[in-house]
Design a protein around this motif. Sequence first.
Motif, PDB file in Angstrom:
ATOM      1  N   GLU A   7       0.828  -1.207   0.000  1.00  0.00           N
ATOM      2  CA  GLU A   7       0.000   0.000   0.000  1.00  0.00           C
ATOM      3  C   GLU A   7       0.866   1.263   0.000  1.00  0.00           C
ATOM      4  N   TRP A   8       1.924   1.269   0.819  1.00  0.00           N
ATOM      5  CA  TRP A   8       2.804   2.444   0.875  1.00  0.00           C
ATOM      6  C   TRP A   8       3.535   2.656  -0.444  1.00  0.00           C
ATOM      7  N   ILE A   9       3.954   1.555  -1.060  1.00  0.00           N
ATOM      8  CA  ILE A   9       4.646   1.668  -2.357  1.00  0.00           C
ATOM      9  C   ILE A   9       3.700   2.201  -3.423  1.00  0.00           C
ATOM     10  N   PHE A  14       1.791   6.543  -6.867  1.00  0.00           N
ATOM     11  CA  PHE A  14       0.702   7.377  -7.365  1.00  0.00           C
ATOM     12  C   PHE A  14       0.871   8.846  -6.986  1.00  0.00           C
ATOM     13  N   ALA A  15       1.578   9.129  -5.899  1.00  0.00           N
ATOM     14  CA  ALA A  15       1.923  10.524  -5.597  1.00  0.00           C
ATOM     15  C   ALA A  15       2.793  11.070  -6.723  1.00  0.00           C
ATOM     16  N   ALA A  16       3.708  10.251  -7.202  1.00  0.00           N
ATOM     17  CA  ALA A  16       4.568  10.656  -8.324  1.00  0.00           C
ATOM     18  C   ALA A  16       3.746  10.823  -9.606  1.00  0.00           C
ATOM     19  N   ARG A  50      -8.399   4.498   1.341  1.00  0.00           N
ATOM     20  CA  ARG A  50      -7.248   4.658   2.225  1.00  0.00           C
ATOM     21  C   ARG A  50      -5.944   4.898   1.468  1.00  0.00           C
ATOM     22  N   THR A  51      -5.591   3.989   0.589  1.00  0.00           N
ATOM     23  CA  THR A  51      -4.315   4.110  -0.119  1.00  0.00           C
ATOM     24  C   THR A  51      -4.339   5.293  -1.078  1.00  0.00           C
TER      25      THR A  51
END
Length: 179
Positions: A7-9, A14-16, A50-51
Amino acid sequence: MKTSLKEWILAAEFAAIIAVLSQFTIPLGLIPLTGQTLAVGLTATLLGKRTGTYAILIYLLLGLIGLPVFAGMSSGLGVLFGATGGYLIGFIFNGLITGAILEWKSFNYAWAIIANIVGAMVTLVFGTVWLKFSADMSWQTAFSSGFVLFILPGILKAVAAGYLGIFIRNRIPSLVLQK
């Protein structure tokens, strides 16, 4: 519930993606069409509440610390808390609401489009209210310049994000997080 490494990856990736798509702008007179809102809707549709929201928060934190990830290669406190900062803050609630609707109903084309339109309107409401107070505008001026002008582009991008999100989700099952 613990957040998995996957999830963090995905949130970081997706932030990028949001940061990259934010740099695409189609100038249409007073209303520039940016890939930023499309990317936020796409993120929430693909990753869920959430993610998807984590990805949006990471994106905002990157801009807050000075990386030029916001539209027009901008960043910093001045952008986040400036006249248009309400739209950026609205992205958080867009991700939460869009993802929540999809998780509550169904990850299909119809619900994805509906959820993205609702999320886009939430972003516009946040942006309009923020614009009213930060720029010391009347409600009518803030509504006409911060909401009305962006309804049609917002709906078009919401439909695109909903459709593309489900299209991609159906073809790349590794994006779907198991709950």
